[in-house]
Design a protein around this motif. Structure first.
Motif, short mmCIF file in Angstrom:
data_model
loop_
_atom_site.label_atom_id
_atom_site.label_comp_id
_atom_site.label_asym_id
_atom_site.label_seq_id
_atom_site.Cartn_x
_atom_site.Cartn_y
_atom_site.Cartn_z
N ARG A 1 1.96 1.24 -6.41
CA ARG A 1 1.29 2.53 -5.69
C ARG A 1 2.44 3.80 -5.92
O ARG A 1 1.68 4.74 -6.20
N ASN B 1 0.89 -1.13 -0.11
CA ASN B 1 0.20 -0.13 0.05
C ASN B 1 0.88 1.22 -0.03
O ASN B 1 0.53 2.29 -0.51
N GLU B 2 1.97 1.06 0.49
CA GLU B 2 3.17 2.09 0.34
C GLU B 2 3.78 2.34 -0.77
O GLU B 2 3.97 1.25 -1.55
#
Length: 471
Positions: free
Chosen positions: A160, A142-143
């Motif tokens: 991402r 997610n980062e």
């Protein structure tokens, strides 16, 4: 290490495949050459026949496989072929002991080579699985992550990171140089390819080698746009709440002021208004009850007292009306030249004091630039206070100072006690009613000022400063 294992695995498979082909060809050729002698026990009794299945087994182990089931089949076939080769060697051992022993040794070497190939192929397969897992993990984070070499050259970015910077999935990175956050990290703006930026929580960490020297860097970016929007919304709500609190405090102040005004007004009305009303009622009752028995001079005296108390009440009502207008801010000054001697003469004539108790020491020249009605009301209040709380003689004078002119009212009483001076011009000053409060506001509405001084040798001295008018 993964790259070395990959390259070594490919080279080993190629070498083993070539060796397997060579051994198979050699064995086949040797077997065909031995057939010219027509061995009595058949061609299978020749040790060279064992090289054919052994070479095929090595060739099978060099083949690339893409599933575990296919690998098991190939491995099993290679084992069977190796066992068949060993059996052929043992069958030829009685006739060709030396050749069979040499062939068995060659088969043993081929088995070891096949085992080495299996080990390297397994390492290569595990490397590819680990690399696939690592890449999947890297891309599914997610980062946003960016990997750089020791010279801050771009190595790789994840999905991402591409989303945050506006890159397509397979598009080359167009940000040059790569956006490296400060070493201290923290809130930062990540640039986008469209010229915008995204608020992120950024950090960068070195990846050291065995000596501790950075050989690469990993930069991470966490999207905090929602947090920033929440903070901005919270700040707006807090500011709105503070504005509401300020309005509430202002309203409370106004309510407290209004309550104080109501209480002071009630107290003043209870005392200052009740007293003349009570006096009027008593005097009127006396006149009504004893009218026939009272001589004319007593009747006139009582009627005069009733009239004075009535005028006192009228003045109180006028002051209250003026007070309400001052509170509403509806007082405006129409400033014109006002002759001070003329106003002073009119106020002295209307005063309740005896003619010789109010003295005017103003020549015809001084004039104030102010509202005439306001000047009259100011002087009336000052003279009334001097008559009520001071002592005769009361002197009205004026003095010009450059562009200003002072209007002075001085009595010969004991003066005002020092403890009352801080609130002398307040709304309900004890002992002065509304007079001095009204004086201050009317003077200030005309751009002037009022102050108090102790008179010499005794008495009260109130000085009103106006703007001087020509003539």
């Amino acid at each position: 290490m993964h790259d070395a294992a990959r390259d070594l695995g490919r080279l080993s498979r190629l070498t083993a495949g070539c060796a397997g082909v060579a051994v198979t060809v050699f064995g086949t050729t040797a077997l065909l050459m031995s057939l010219k002698g027509a061995p009595p026990d058949g061609f299978l009794a020749d040790p060279a026949a064992a090289l054919v299945p052994a070479g095929v087994a090595l060739l099978l182990q060099a083949l690339p496989v893409h599933s575990r089931s296919a690998g098991r089949v190939v491995h099993g076939s290679a084992i069977l072929l190796t066992l068949a080769a060993a059996a052929l060697c043992l069958a030829a051992f009685p006739r060709h002991a030396a050749a069979s022993a040499a062939t068995l040794l060659a088969i043993a070497v081929l088995v070891l080579l096949g085992q080495l190939i299996r080990t390297l192929v397994g390492a290569d397969r595990r490397r590819r699985e680990l690399a696939g897992f690592t890449d999947t993990l890297f891309q599914s984070m997610n980062e946003a992550v960016m990997v750089l070499d020791a010279n801050y050259r771009l190595i790789d970015v994840n999905r991402r990171w591409r989303e945050l910077t506006g890159h397509d999935a397979d598009e080359p990175v167009r940000l040059d140089p790569p956006p490296v956050p400060p070493a201290s990290g923290g809130d930062w703006l990540l640039p986008r390819v469209d010229g915008g930026s995204v608020p992120v929580l950024a950090s960068v960490a070195p990846i050291p080698d065995e000596q501790g020297t950075p050989r690469a860097y990993v930069a991470t970016y966490v999207d905090i746009a929602d947090r920033k929007r929440a903070e901005e919304t919270l700040s707006e709500k807090a500011a709105e709440l503070e504005r509401g609190n300020a309005r509430l405090r202002e309203a409370n102040t106004r309510l407290e002021t209004a309550l104080t005004f109501k209480n002071d007004l009630t107290a003043m009305l209870t005392h200052d208004v009740a007293q003349p009303i009570s006096s009027i009622a008593s005097l009127a009752e006396l006149l009504h009850a004893d009218w026939a028995d009272l001589p004319d001079d007593i009747r006139l005296e009582l009627a005069t007292k009733i009239d004075k108390n009535t005028q006192r009440l009228i003045k109180m009502m006028n002051d209250l009306q003026l007070l309400f207008r001052l509170d509403m801010g509806s007082i405006t000054a129409r400033r014109v030249p006002v002759p001070l001697h003329e106003v002073a003469a009119g106020v002295a004539a209307a005063s309740t004091a005896a003619p010789d108790e109010v003295l005017i020491e103003i020549d015809d020249e001084p004039a104030a630039l102010a509202d005439r009605g306001h000047v009259t009301a100011v002087l009336q209040n000052l003279v009334t206070n001097a008559v009520a709380y001071g002592a005769a003689p009361i002197v009205i004078s004026a003095a010009r100072h450059g562009e200003q002119v002072d209007l002075i009212v001085q009595d010969s009483g004991h003066g005002i006690p020092d403890e009352l001076l801080p609130n002398l011009f307040g709304r309900f000053m004890r002992g002065s009613g509304l007079g001095l409060f009204i004086v201050r506001h009317l003077v200030e509405a005309n751009g002037g000022a009022v102050r108090y001084e102790h008179a010499d040798p005794h008495g009260a001295r109130l000085i009103v400063t106006w703007e001087s008018a020509a003539g």
